[in-house]
Design a protein around this motif. Structure first.
Motif, PDB file in Angstrom:
ATOM      1  N   UNK A 100       1.084   4.068   0.023  1.00  0.00           N
ATOM      2  CA  UNK A 100       1.011   5.099   1.055  1.00  0.00           C
ATOM      3  C   UNK A 100       1.462   6.458   0.519  1.00  0.00           C
ATOM      4  N   UNK A 101       2.556   6.434  -0.235  1.00  0.00           N
ATOM      5  CA  UNK A 101       3.072   7.672  -0.827  1.00  0.00           C
ATOM      6  C   UNK A 101       2.092   8.222  -1.852  1.00  0.00           C
ATOM      7  N   UNK A 102       1.547   7.366  -2.686  1.00  0.00           N
ATOM      8  CA  UNK A 102       0.622   7.823  -3.720  1.00  0.00           C
ATOM      9  C   UNK A 102      -0.671   8.368  -3.130  1.00  0.00           C
ATOM     10  N   UNK A 103      -1.173   7.732  -2.080  1.00  0.00           N
ATOM     11  CA  UNK A 103      -2.383   8.233  -1.453  1.00  0.00           C
ATOM     12  C   UNK A 103      -2.186   9.660  -0.965  1.00  0.00           C
ATOM     13  N   UNK A 104      -0.995   9.953  -0.416  1.00  0.00           N
ATOM     14  CA  UNK A 104      -0.714  11.317   0.022  1.00  0.00           C
ATOM     15  C   UNK A 104      -0.624  12.262  -1.167  1.00  0.00           C
ATOM     16  N   UNK A 105       0.011  11.821  -2.247  1.00  0.00           N
ATOM     17  CA  UNK A 105       0.111  12.667  -3.441  1.00  0.00           C
ATOM     18  C   UNK A 105      -1.270  12.947  -4.029  1.00  0.00           C
ATOM     19  N   UNK A 106      -2.139  11.938  -4.047  1.00  0.00           N
ATOM     20  CA  UNK A 106      -3.493  12.144  -4.566  1.00  0.00           C
ATOM     21  C   UNK A 106      -4.230  13.202  -3.749  1.00  0.00           C
TER      22      UNK A 106
END
Length: 244
Positions: A100-106
């Protein structure tokens, strides 16, 4: 902008597909990004280059008056920064960096690893090869990238209002031409000047929460027409007209 929307849509579709199939979604597996892709969940105690890359992107969430170390070690400070990042974007705030965190960072980064609202070009109006400063060109550019991610956090905290940059990295000759201080953080790629709106006092006050320990603004000599944000070894805040 279209590329960002397509990228976010693909990430959503891939994540949904894994959920439907009963797969276990681990960090980074839901999406391959043009800049950097995380392939594992990161939490306190983790270490490595993937931690360092995460730290760069959450460096704008260290807490009031703090600066997050970019050292590849996931300690308590990194956990707190990840938690604040998650809270800022309405994610599950547990301080653990997963899909979830990485999807936002991407969604927040372009393929050159800069945050979507800032570019290398606006951080360097002096000379395009980043040479001639107080550090190597590679170090100056790396420092500027960290400042951009802090600016992205600041921008979001200010209601996603656009920030107008006027000066970033400077070579020695550029710095001399504008009358910059001899040891200016601009020479290291660690400083940025902002003009326009929001007000300089709004910027200076909020910047205290986003990893900038050099903040100069109205009331400090020659800084009534801009806000100066930077990172250095020790804190120096001075904007007396803003109560700082």
């Amino acid at each position: 902008m279209l590329r960002r929307h397509v990228r976010s849509l693909l990430a959503f579709v891939m994540l949904a597909s894994l959920t439907v199939l009963g797969g276990v979604v681990t960090a980074g597996t839901a999406h391959a990004d043009g800049c950097y892709t995380w392939n594992r969940t990161l939490s306190q105690g983790s270490s490595g280059e993937d931690v360092r890359q995460l730290q760069i992107r959450v460096a704008g969430y260290p807490g009031y008056g703090s600066v997050l170390a970019i050292d590849g070690q996931f300690g308590a400070a990194t956990k707190a920064a990840v938690t604040r990042f998650q809270q800022a974007y309405g994610l599950s705030a547990d301080g653990v960096a997963g899909s979830q965190t990485y999807t936002k960072l991407y969604a927040l980064q372009d393929d050159d690893c800069t945050p979507v609202h800032f570019t290398y070009a606006e951080m360097n109006r002096c000379n395009s090869d980043w040479s001639g400063g107080a550090v190597s060109a590679a170090t100056a550019k790396s420092n500027a990238l960290q400042q951009m991610w802090k600016l992205e956090a600041l921008r979001h905290a200010l209601g996603d209002r656009a920030l107008t940059t006027s000066s970033g990295f400077r070579s020695t000759s550029c710095n001399n031409a504008v009358g910059g201080a001899a040891g200016s953080n601009h020479l290291y790629g660690r400083a940025i000047d902002l003009t326009g709106t929001p007000s300089f006092c709004e910027i200076a006050k909020e910047a205290r929460n986003h990893g900038f320990n050099e903040i100069l603004g109205p009331g400090y000599p020659d800084h009534n027409d801009h806000a100066h944000l930077g990172t250095q070894n020790s804190r120096f805040w001075s904007a007396s007209s803003c109560g700082i």
